[in-house]
Scaffold this active site. Structure first.
Site, short mmCIF file in Angstrom:
data_model
loop_
_atom_site.label_atom_id
_atom_site.label_comp_id
_atom_site.label_asym_id
_atom_site.label_seq_id
_atom_site.Cartn_x
_atom_site.Cartn_y
_atom_site.Cartn_z
N GLY A 14 0.78 -1.25 0.00
CA GLY A 14 0.00 0.00 0.00
C GLY A 14 0.80 1.28 0.00
N SER A 15 2.04 1.25 -0.54
CA SER A 15 2.82 2.50 -0.55
C SER A 15 2.21 3.52 -1.51
CB SER A 15 4.29 2.24 -0.86
OG SER A 15 4.46 1.88 -2.21
N ASN A 16 1.61 3.06 -2.60
CA ASN A 16 0.94 4.01 -3.51
C ASN A 16 -0.31 4.61 -2.86
OD1 ASN A 16 2.16 4.37 -6.31
ND2 ASN A 16 2.37 2.16 -5.99
N LEU A 92 -4.04 -6.89 -7.71
CA LEU A 92 -3.63 -7.99 -8.59
C LEU A 92 -4.78 -8.76 -9.21
CD1 LEU A 92 -0.60 -9.38 -6.52
CD2 LEU A 92 -0.60 -7.75 -8.42
N LYS A 93 -6.00 -8.40 -8.86
CA LYS A 93 -7.15 -9.11 -9.45
C LYS A 93 -7.69 -8.33 -10.64
CE LYS A 93 -7.39 -12.40 -6.54
NZ LYS A 93 -6.95 -13.68 -7.02
N ASN A 109 -5.06 2.62 -13.28
CA ASN A 109 -4.13 1.65 -12.70
C ASN A 109 -2.71 2.19 -12.82
OD1 ASN A 109 -3.20 -0.99 -11.77
ND2 ASN A 109 -2.56 -1.37 -13.88
N HIS A 111 1.18 0.86 -13.29
CA HIS A 111 1.98 -0.33 -13.64
C HIS A 111 3.46 0.06 -13.62
CE1 HIS A 111 2.79 -4.23 -15.40
NE2 HIS A 111 3.66 -3.62 -16.20
N ASP A 152 -3.57 -4.41 -18.27
CA ASP A 152 -2.55 -3.43 -18.67
C ASP A 152 -2.66 -2.94 -20.11
OD1 ASP A 152 -1.41 -3.77 -16.12
OD2 ASP A 152 -0.14 -5.41 -16.82
N GLU A 181 6.34 6.29 -9.33
CA GLU A 181 4.93 5.92 -9.13
C GLU A 181 4.26 6.84 -8.12
OE1 GLU A 181 4.02 1.76 -8.49
OE2 GLU A 181 5.93 1.19 -9.34
C1 GRF Z 1 3.57 -1.06 -7.49
O1 GRF Z 1 4.84 -1.26 -8.03
C2 GRF Z 1 2.53 -0.92 -8.58
O2 GRF Z 1 3.02 -0.31 -9.74
C3 GRF Z 1 2.19 -2.34 -8.89
O3 GRF Z 1 2.22 -3.00 -7.65
C4 GRF Z 1 3.08 -2.30 -6.75
C5 GRF Z 1 2.27 -1.96 -5.54
O4 GRF Z 1 3.03 -1.38 -4.54
N1 GRF Z 1 0.96 -2.45 -9.63
P1 GRF Z 1 2.33 -0.76 -3.26
O5 GRF Z 1 1.39 -1.82 -2.71
O6 GRF Z 1 1.59 0.46 -3.71
O7 GRF Z 1 3.43 -0.44 -2.31
#
Ligand code: GRF
Length: 209
Positions: A14-16, A92-93, A109, A111, A152, A181
């Site tokens: 969940g860093s994003n 991932l789903k 999304n 990627h 994607d 990201e």
């Molecule tokens: C990220 O690299 C994103 O691009 C990919 O999965 C990773 C998720 O990282 N789809 P986080 O869970 O947001 O840390």
């Protein structure tokens, strides 16, 4: 402009998600994350969501006898929370077709590569960076794109490159890309919230402010 309601779907650390909360908490995004959905019950992203005041829900296709029930549950949640934008942040789903159709050009999304290279089913997380290194690519990067019914393949909104260094490992490359990201995902959300995006066919145009 009215504040938009965002739902974020996650599967991992969940860093994003955190980077979006940070931008919102700093007042840089005219939006609220009202709903976080994870297909895994054990992700720290759900706690992060709760501590930031969002509804945090563990929802997985495995909890339902049929795909149509899962679709309905997702659609109900999105409608109940009056969601304007769905952000897949390490989810991932596959999003069910009915949800993609209903929220056309309202699901984005992130990627960790420059699509259409190194994307598609099975290319996620470290697999992406390993494939980039194995190919010998000189650049990689990150792509924020609209979601369609395949993995994607939707139209890109923002892409940014990073160099691939001779001594890179999948971990070092992932780290360099993750920094990008954390910048471009909130940036794309800002474009969406400010209504700066227009789409013609596959081409996404960003109106300058
Ligand atoms: C990220 O690299 C994103 O691009 C990919 O999965 C990773 C998720 O990282 N789809 P986080 O869970 O947001 O840390």
């Amino acid at each position: 402009m009215p504040k938009l309601n965002i739902a974020v779907f996650v599967s991992g650390r969940g860093s994003n998600l955190e980077s979006i909360f940070n931008q919102i908490n700093m007042g840089r995004l005219n939006a609220s994350i009202v709903l976080v959905i994870s297909n895994r019950s054990d992700t720290p992203a759900l706690d992060m969501a709760r501590s930031n005041g969002a509804k945090a829900i563990h929802l997985s296709p495995k909890q339902f006898a049929a795909e149509s029930e899962y679709e309905l549950a997702l659609l109900n949640l999105l409608q109940t929370e009056k969601i304007d934008l769905v952000v897949l942040a390490g989810y991932l789903k596959k999003v069910p077709v009915a949800v993609v159709s209903k929220y056309k050009h309202k699901i984005i999304n992130i990627h960790p590569a420059l699509l259409p290279a190194f994307g598609g089913k099975g290319l996620y997380g470290h697999y992406v960076h390993e494939a980039v290194l194995e190919f010998g690519a000189k650049v990689s990067g990150a792509t924020v794109h609209f979601v369609d019914t395949e993995y994607d393949t939707g139209p890109p909104i923002i892409q940014e490159c990073v160099p691939v260094r001779d001594d890179d490992t999948a971990e070092s490359l992932a780290k360099r890309i993750l920094e990008v990201e954390h910048r471009i995902l909130p940036q794309a959300i800002e474009y969406f919230c400010n209504k700066q995006i227009t789409i013609k066919g596959r081409k996404v145009y960003i109106k300058k402010k």
